[in-house]
Design a protein around this motif. Sequence first.
Motif, PDB file in Angstrom:
ATOM      1  N   PHE A 141       0.827  -1.036  -0.128  1.00 46.16           N
ATOM      2  CA  PHE A 141      -0.024   0.201   0.125  1.00 46.16           C
ATOM      3  C   PHE A 141       0.966   1.303  -0.057  1.00 46.16           C
ATOM      4  N   GLU A 142       2.173   1.355   0.705  1.00 46.56           N
ATOM      5  CA  GLU A 142       2.764   2.467   0.811  1.00 46.56           C
ATOM      6  C   GLU A 142       3.535   2.694  -0.537  1.00 46.56           C
ATOM      7  N   VAL A 143       3.966   1.599  -1.358  1.00 47.76           N
ATOM      8  CA  VAL A 143       4.704   1.706  -2.382  1.00 47.76           C
ATOM      9  C   VAL A 143       3.577   2.292  -3.534  1.00 47.76           C
ATOM     10  N   VAL A 144       2.435   1.745  -3.743  1.00 49.41           N
ATOM     11  CA  VAL A 144       1.328   2.117  -4.459  1.00 49.41           C
ATOM     12  C   VAL A 144       0.899   3.713  -4.188  1.00 49.41           C
ATOM     13  N   SER A 145       0.835   3.786  -3.078  1.00 47.16           N
ATOM     14  CA  SER A 145       0.529   5.281  -2.535  1.00 47.16           C
ATOM     15  C   SER A 145       1.595   6.331  -2.995  1.00 47.16           C
ATOM     16  N   PHE A 146       2.808   5.948  -2.762  1.00 43.91           N
ATOM     17  CA  PHE A 146       3.804   6.778  -3.173  1.00 43.91           C
ATOM     18  C   PHE A 146       4.018   6.809  -4.869  1.00 43.91           C
ATOM     19  N   SER A 147       3.553   6.011  -5.442  1.00 43.98           N
ATOM     20  CA  SER A 147       3.497   5.891  -7.268  1.00 43.98           C
ATOM     21  C   SER A 147       2.473   6.850  -7.236  1.00 43.98           C
ATOM     22  N   PHE A 148       1.252   6.835  -6.892  1.00 44.19           N
ATOM     23  CA  PHE A 148       0.017   7.893  -7.082  1.00 44.19           C
ATOM     24  C   PHE A 148       0.726   9.296  -6.766  1.00 44.19           C
ATOM     25  N   PHE A 149       1.169   9.453  -5.589  1.00 48.56           N
ATOM     26  CA  PHE A 149       1.718  10.859  -5.176  1.00 48.56           C
ATOM     27  C   PHE A 149       2.609  11.325  -6.258  1.00 48.56           C
ATOM     28  N   LEU A 150       3.525  10.443  -6.659  1.00 49.82           N
ATOM     29  CA  LEU A 150       4.600  10.893  -7.507  1.00 49.82           C
ATOM     30  C   LEU A 150       3.945  11.297  -8.798  1.00 49.82           C
ATOM     31  N   PHE A 151       3.058  10.337  -9.304  1.00 56.31           N
ATOM     32  CA  PHE A 151       2.278  10.752 -10.644  1.00 56.31           C
ATOM     33  C   PHE A 151       1.625  11.922 -10.687  1.00 56.31           C
ATOM     34  N   SER A 152       1.009  12.216  -9.474  1.00 54.79           N
ATOM     35  CA  SER A 152       0.175  13.593  -9.408  1.00 54.79           C
ATOM     36  C   SER A 152       0.871  14.710  -9.409  1.00 54.79           C
ATOM     37  N   SER A 153       2.345  14.425  -8.750  1.00 49.75           N
ATOM     38  CA  SER A 153       3.144  15.640  -8.510  1.00 49.75           C
ATOM     39  C   SER A 153       3.751  15.951  -9.801  1.00 49.75           C
ATOM     40  N   LEU A 154       4.059  14.920 -10.585  1.00 48.60           N
ATOM     41  CA  LEU A 154       4.796  15.133 -11.989  1.00 48.60           C
ATOM     42  C   LEU A 154       4.082  15.595 -12.838  1.00 48.60           C
ATOM     43  N   VAL A 155       2.671  15.137 -13.134  1.00 47.04           N
ATOM     44  CA  VAL A 155       1.669  15.787 -13.770  1.00 47.04           C
ATOM     45  C   VAL A 155       1.648  17.419 -13.749  1.00 47.04           C
ATOM     46  N   ALA A 156       1.437  17.613 -12.136  1.00 48.71           N
ATOM     47  CA  ALA A 156       1.260  19.041 -11.903  1.00 48.71           C
ATOM     48  C   ALA A 156       2.592  19.828 -12.086  1.00 48.71           C
ATOM     49  N   GLN A 157       3.773  19.317 -12.040  1.00 45.99           N
ATOM     50  CA  GLN A 157       4.827  19.915 -12.337  1.00 45.99           C
ATOM     51  C   GLN A 157       4.840  20.204 -13.792  1.00 45.99           C
ATOM     52  N   GLY A 158       4.493  19.192 -14.460  1.00 49.38           N
ATOM     53  CA  GLY A 158       4.766  19.258 -15.971  1.00 49.38           C
ATOM     54  C   GLY A 158       3.553  20.320 -16.293  1.00 49.38           C
ATOM     55  N   LEU A 159       2.458  20.568 -15.949  1.00 47.22           N
ATOM     56  CA  LEU A 159       1.487  21.538 -16.233  1.00 47.22           C
ATOM     57  C   LEU A 159       2.055  23.066 -15.867  1.00 47.22           C
ATOM     58  N   LYS A 160       2.783  22.877 -14.546  1.00 51.55           N
ATOM     59  CA  LYS A 160       3.253  24.362 -14.378  1.00 51.55           C
ATOM     60  C   LYS A 160       4.153  24.638 -15.243  1.00 51.55           C
ATOM     61  N   LEU A 161       5.161  23.780 -15.516  1.00 51.82           N
ATOM     62  CA  LEU A 161       6.239  24.282 -16.523  1.00 51.82           C
ATOM     63  C   LEU A 161       5.696  24.501 -18.004  1.00 51.82           C
ATOM     64  N   ALA A 162       4.822  23.948 -18.391  1.00 52.76           N
ATOM     65  CA  ALA A 162       4.329  24.123 -19.650  1.00 52.76           C
ATOM     66  C   ALA A 162       3.392  25.712 -19.662  1.00 52.76           C
ATOM     67  N   ILE A 163       2.666  25.942 -18.421  1.00 50.64           N
ATOM     68  CA  ILE A 163       2.305  27.372 -18.450  1.00 50.64           C
ATOM     69  C   ILE A 163       3.294  28.429 -18.308  1.00 50.64           C
ATOM     70  N   ASN A 164       4.374  27.944 -17.408  1.00 46.47           N
ATOM     71  CA  ASN A 164       5.558  29.078 -17.370  1.00 46.47           C
ATOM     72  C   ASN A 164       6.328  29.382 -18.739  1.00 46.47           C
ATOM     73  N   LEU A 165       6.325  28.295 -19.501  1.00 47.34           N
ATOM     74  CA  LEU A 165       6.981  28.500 -20.653  1.00 47.34           C
ATOM     75  C   LEU A 165       6.292  29.227 -21.546  1.00 47.34           C
ATOM     76  N   LEU A 166       5.100  28.755 -21.644  1.00 43.99           N
ATOM     77  CA  LEU A 166       4.075  29.699 -22.598  1.00 43.99           C
ATOM     78  C   LEU A 166       3.947  31.074 -22.160  1.00 43.99           C
ATOM     79  N   ASN A 167       4.205  31.233 -20.781  1.00 44.10           N
ATOM     80  CA  ASN A 167       4.218  32.771 -20.149  1.00 44.10           C
ATOM     81  C   ASN A 167       5.291  33.318 -20.948  1.00 44.10           C
TER      82      ASN A 167
END
Length: 189
Positions: free
Chosen positions: A78-104
Motif C-alpha cells: 500500500f505504501e509503494v502504490v500510494s507513493f506511486s500515485f503521489f509521484l504521478f500526481s506531482s509530476l503531472v502538476a509540475q509538467g503543467l506548471k512548466l508548460a504554463i510558465n514556458l508559454l508565459n
Amino acid sequence: MDESEWSVQRAASASTATATTTTTSVHVTALDGLVNVNSLFTIAVFVGLSLTTPGQRSLENKQACDADPDVARKLLVFEVVSFSFFLFSSLVAQGLKLAINLLNSKDVNEAFRAHINFKILRLGMMASAVGSVMGCLFLMLSMVNVIEIRLGMLSCGSKSTVHAVAALLILVSSALLVYISTAIYAFMQ
C-alpha cells in the motif's frame, strides 16, 4: 480605424489579458498547492515504511493480537502504490506548471498571459487530482495496517485500535469528499 474603435479594441484586449492572467495564476497556485500536499503525504509514506519491521509486537501485549507478516507485506504494498500515485500526481502538476510558465515567457511584453489549451489543462489537473486522491486512499489503507501492527489487530477488538481506525476513516473520508467535490466544481467551471 478611428480613435473610438481603437480604444474599444484595446480595452477588450486588456480585459482578455487580465482574465487569462488571473486564470493562469490561479492554475499555477492550485498546482503548487497540490505538489506541496503530495510532498507532505510522501513523507508520511516513508514514515510508514520505517514501521515495517518484521516480528514487531503490538502494544496490546497479547500474542493473538500481534500482526502477522502478511499485514506488514500489505503495508509495504500500500505504501509503494500510494507513493506511486503521489509521484504521478506531482509530476503531472509540475509538467503543467512548466508548460504554463514556458508559454508565459514566450512574449516578453505579455509575461503573464499564456495561450493554453484549457481542455488539456483541465484534463491534466483532473489527472493530477485523481492521482492525489488515489494516493490518499492507499495511504489510508496503509495507515490502518500501521495501526494494526502497533496497537493490535482489529479482529482482537481492542478499543484503542477500533477508535484509531474509525477516526482515521471518518476524518480522511470526509476530507476526501470535500476535496473531490471542490475538484469537480473547479473542473466544471
